[in-house]
Design a protein around this motif. Sequence first.
Motif, PDB file in Angstrom:
ATOM      1  N   HIS A  98       0.982  -1.270  -0.148  1.00  0.00           N
ATOM      2  CA  HIS A  98       0.015   0.051   0.016  1.00  0.00           C
ATOM      3  C   HIS A  98       0.782   1.280   0.113  1.00  0.00           C
ATOM      4  O   HIS A  98       0.667   2.174  -0.602  1.00  0.00           O
ATOM      5  CB  HIS A  98      -0.866   0.029   1.162  1.00  0.00           C
ATOM      6  N   ASP A  99       1.922   1.211   0.802  1.00  0.00           N
ATOM      7  CA  ASP A  99       2.778   2.497   0.987  1.00  0.00           C
ATOM      8  C   ASP A  99       3.403   2.603  -0.332  1.00  0.00           C
ATOM      9  O   ASP A  99       3.628   3.837  -0.665  1.00  0.00           O
ATOM     10  CB  ASP A  99       3.933   2.418   2.231  1.00  0.00           C
ATOM     11  N   VAL A 100       4.015   1.888  -0.882  1.00  0.00           N
ATOM     12  CA  VAL A 100       4.609   1.768  -2.202  1.00  0.00           C
ATOM     13  C   VAL A 100       3.862   2.450  -3.502  1.00  0.00           C
ATOM     14  O   VAL A 100       4.188   3.599  -4.075  1.00  0.00           O
ATOM     15  CB  VAL A 100       5.261   0.550  -2.797  1.00  0.00           C
ATOM     16  N   VAL A 101       2.516   1.930  -3.562  1.00  0.00           N
ATOM     17  CA  VAL A 101       1.860   2.279  -4.732  1.00  0.00           C
ATOM     18  C   VAL A 101       1.153   3.477  -4.297  1.00  0.00           C
ATOM     19  O   VAL A 101       1.205   4.408  -5.035  1.00  0.00           O
ATOM     20  CB  VAL A 101       0.721   1.255  -5.005  1.00  0.00           C
ATOM     21  N   ALA A 102       0.921   3.860  -3.098  1.00  0.00           N
ATOM     22  CA  ALA A 102       0.273   5.156  -2.617  1.00  0.00           C
ATOM     23  C   ALA A 102       1.301   6.434  -2.988  1.00  0.00           C
ATOM     24  O   ALA A 102       0.801   7.367  -3.161  1.00  0.00           O
ATOM     25  CB  ALA A 102       0.032   5.179  -1.187  1.00  0.00           C
ATOM     26  N   ARG A 103       2.498   5.949  -2.953  1.00  0.00           N
ATOM     27  CA  ARG A 103       3.657   7.267  -3.171  1.00  0.00           C
ATOM     28  C   ARG A 103       3.647   7.426  -4.460  1.00  0.00           C
ATOM     29  O   ARG A 103       3.742   8.751  -5.256  1.00  0.00           O
ATOM     30  CB  ARG A 103       5.030   6.729  -2.904  1.00  0.00           C
ATOM     31  N   LYS A 137      -6.322   8.213  -9.167  1.00  0.00           N
ATOM     32  CA  LYS A 137      -7.206   7.235  -8.500  1.00  0.00           C
ATOM     33  C   LYS A 137      -7.139   5.633  -8.786  1.00  0.00           C
ATOM     34  O   LYS A 137      -7.364   4.950  -8.058  1.00  0.00           O
ATOM     35  CB  LYS A 137      -8.711   7.863  -9.339  1.00  0.00           C
ATOM     36  N   THR A 138      -6.704   5.461 -10.051  1.00  0.00           N
ATOM     37  CA  THR A 138      -6.466   4.093 -10.273  1.00  0.00           C
ATOM     38  C   THR A 138      -5.413   3.314  -9.513  1.00  0.00           C
ATOM     39  O   THR A 138      -5.349   2.323  -8.828  1.00  0.00           O
ATOM     40  CB  THR A 138      -5.892   4.006 -11.842  1.00  0.00           C
ATOM     41  N   LEU A 139      -4.186   4.247  -9.167  1.00  0.00           N
ATOM     42  CA  LEU A 139      -3.147   3.693  -8.501  1.00  0.00           C
ATOM     43  C   LEU A 139      -3.758   3.488  -7.013  1.00  0.00           C
ATOM     44  O   LEU A 139      -3.084   2.807  -6.374  1.00  0.00           O
ATOM     45  CB  LEU A 139      -2.026   4.684  -8.213  1.00  0.00           C
ATOM     46  N   ARG A 140      -4.497   4.551  -6.383  1.00  0.00           N
ATOM     47  CA  ARG A 140      -4.893   4.302  -5.217  1.00  0.00           C
ATOM     48  C   ARG A 140      -5.996   2.912  -4.807  1.00  0.00           C
ATOM     49  O   ARG A 140      -5.867   2.326  -3.903  1.00  0.00           O
ATOM     50  CB  ARG A 140      -5.560   5.658  -4.549  1.00  0.00           C
ATOM     51  N   ALA A 199       0.843   7.059  -6.540  1.00  0.00           N
ATOM     52  CA  ALA A 199      -0.550   7.728  -6.627  1.00  0.00           C
ATOM     53  C   ALA A 199      -0.335   9.308  -6.362  1.00  0.00           C
ATOM     54  O   ALA A 199      -0.954  10.158  -7.005  1.00  0.00           O
ATOM     55  CB  ALA A 199      -1.574   7.369  -5.773  1.00  0.00           C
ATOM     56  N   ASP A 200       0.342   9.504  -5.232  1.00  0.00           N
ATOM     57  CA  ASP A 200       0.619  10.986  -4.593  1.00  0.00           C
ATOM     58  C   ASP A 200       1.407  11.768  -5.839  1.00  0.00           C
ATOM     59  O   ASP A 200       1.153  12.823  -6.169  1.00  0.00           O
ATOM     60  CB  ASP A 200       1.334  10.950  -3.492  1.00  0.00           C
ATOM     61  N   ALA A 201       2.434  11.011  -6.475  1.00  0.00           N
ATOM     62  CA  ALA A 201       3.152  11.646  -7.481  1.00  0.00           C
ATOM     63  C   ALA A 201       2.362  11.908  -8.727  1.00  0.00           C
ATOM     64  O   ALA A 201       2.481  13.067  -9.226  1.00  0.00           O
ATOM     65  CB  ALA A 201       4.321  10.851  -8.079  1.00  0.00           C
ATOM     66  N   ALA A 202       1.431  11.074  -8.930  1.00  0.00           N
ATOM     67  CA  ALA A 202       0.366  11.233 -10.363  1.00  0.00           C
ATOM     68  C   ALA A 202      -0.390  12.454  -9.862  1.00  0.00           C
ATOM     69  O   ALA A 202      -0.898  13.038 -11.080  1.00  0.00           O
ATOM     70  CB  ALA A 202      -0.149  10.172 -10.737  1.00  0.00           C
ATOM     71  N   ASP A 203      -0.590  12.774  -8.698  1.00  0.00           N
ATOM     72  CA  ASP A 203      -1.646  13.630  -8.447  1.00  0.00           C
ATOM     73  C   ASP A 203      -1.183  15.078  -8.211  1.00  0.00           C
ATOM     74  O   ASP A 203      -1.821  16.006  -7.783  1.00  0.00           O
ATOM     75  CB  ASP A 203      -2.415  13.174  -7.199  1.00  0.00           C
ATOM     76  N   HIS A 204       0.154  15.201  -8.097  1.00  0.00           N
ATOM     77  CA  HIS A 204       0.643  16.600  -8.062  1.00  0.00           C
ATOM     78  C   HIS A 204       1.324  17.250  -9.339  1.00  0.00           C
ATOM     79  O   HIS A 204       1.494  16.539 -10.247  1.00  0.00           O
ATOM     80  CB  HIS A 204       2.181  16.409  -6.938  1.00  0.00           C
ATOM     81  N   VAL A 205       1.348  18.458  -9.163  1.00  0.00           N
ATOM     82  CA  VAL A 205       1.642  19.004 -10.612  1.00  0.00           C
ATOM     83  C   VAL A 205       3.410  19.232 -10.814  1.00  0.00           C
ATOM     84  O   VAL A 205       4.133  19.427  -9.869  1.00  0.00           O
ATOM     85  CB  VAL A 205       1.219  20.654 -10.461  1.00  0.00           C
ATOM     86  N   VAL A 206       3.636  18.833 -11.879  1.00  0.00           N
ATOM     87  CA  VAL A 206       4.799  18.848 -12.301  1.00  0.00           C
ATOM     88  C   VAL A 206       4.886  19.840 -13.524  1.00  0.00           C
ATOM     89  O   VAL A 206       3.874  19.833 -14.396  1.00  0.00           O
ATOM     90  CB  VAL A 206       5.482  17.391 -12.623  1.00  0.00           C
ATOM     91  N   SER A 207       6.212  20.029 -14.091  1.00  0.00           N
ATOM     92  CA  SER A 207       6.371  20.811 -15.182  1.00  0.00           C
ATOM     93  C   SER A 207       6.717  20.018 -16.397  1.00  0.00           C
ATOM     94  O   SER A 207       7.561  18.943 -16.127  1.00  0.00           O
ATOM     95  CB  SER A 207       7.492  22.043 -14.802  1.00  0.00           C
ATOM     96  N   VAL A 208       6.212  20.175 -17.476  1.00  0.00           N
ATOM     97  CA  VAL A 208       6.517  19.437 -18.743  1.00  0.00           C
ATOM     98  C   VAL A 208       7.802  19.736 -19.175  1.00  0.00           C
ATOM     99  O   VAL A 208       8.340  21.057 -19.542  1.00  0.00           O
ATOM    100  CB  VAL A 208       5.576  19.604 -19.700  1.00  0.00           C
ATOM    101  N   SER A 209       8.824  18.929 -19.101  1.00  0.00           N
ATOM    102  CA  SER A 209      10.078  18.974 -19.892  1.00  0.00           C
ATOM    103  C   SER A 209      10.149  19.040 -21.454  1.00  0.00           C
ATOM    104  O   SER A 209       9.036  18.613 -22.058  1.00  0.00           O
ATOM    105  CB  SER A 209      11.035  17.986 -19.522  1.00  0.00           C
TER     106      SER A 209
END
Length: 206
Positions: free
Chosen positions: A21-26, A82-85, A28-38
């Motif tokens: 749970h902890d591994v996959v939830a991390r 959502k899928t990852l969670r 999910a958190d990454a997918a839900d946060h805003v990043v800049s497109v390289s």
Amino acid sequence: LPGEIAGLARLHEHRGKLPWHDVVARAADAADHVVSVSPYMAQAFAWLREEAPGAKLESAFGLDPSATDASGETLRSPALAKTLRAIADGGARAFYEGDIADDVVDMVSDAGGELASSDLARYEADAADALDVRWEGFDVFVPRAPSAGGFEIAEMLGLFSKADLAKLGQGSGDYVHFLAEGLRLASADAGEAIGDPELASGDPST
């Protein structure tokens, strides 16, 4: 790839140290946060737009589909999060059964492919010993067929010695050219020679 979730779950079962749970939830958190497109990611989106214009890939990540260059835009994927969670909470089976599996089947069907819910439900990851390729005194372990990547790496290693690469000069035009041509040939050979051993006649271990 549909098999990726089961493969990661099996790897975690045998080698994982942190709770699933902890591994996959991390992730999910990454997918839900805003990043800049390289710049590279922007180019990848441009290629995907050409190859699959109906896939709506940019809109799935909150990007402007009319933009010719996505560099510097912000990127997030709440649907992926959502899928990852769901996978974090329900384990790998949450991908192969239920709402996520139904979405996968519908997507494949809409694209003209054939995939049944039962195909996903009965999927299991299989483990196989890696191929051991010797190169310059090193053991290089690569995936067996049906993965083509291991075959391509093994062929590339057979094409060049350390002395060859040193002579070309790392990063030089000749270096990049020879490696690119080697990869092109290895990929072509893999396309001709690599298939699923389980579907071949004779000994499936060959």
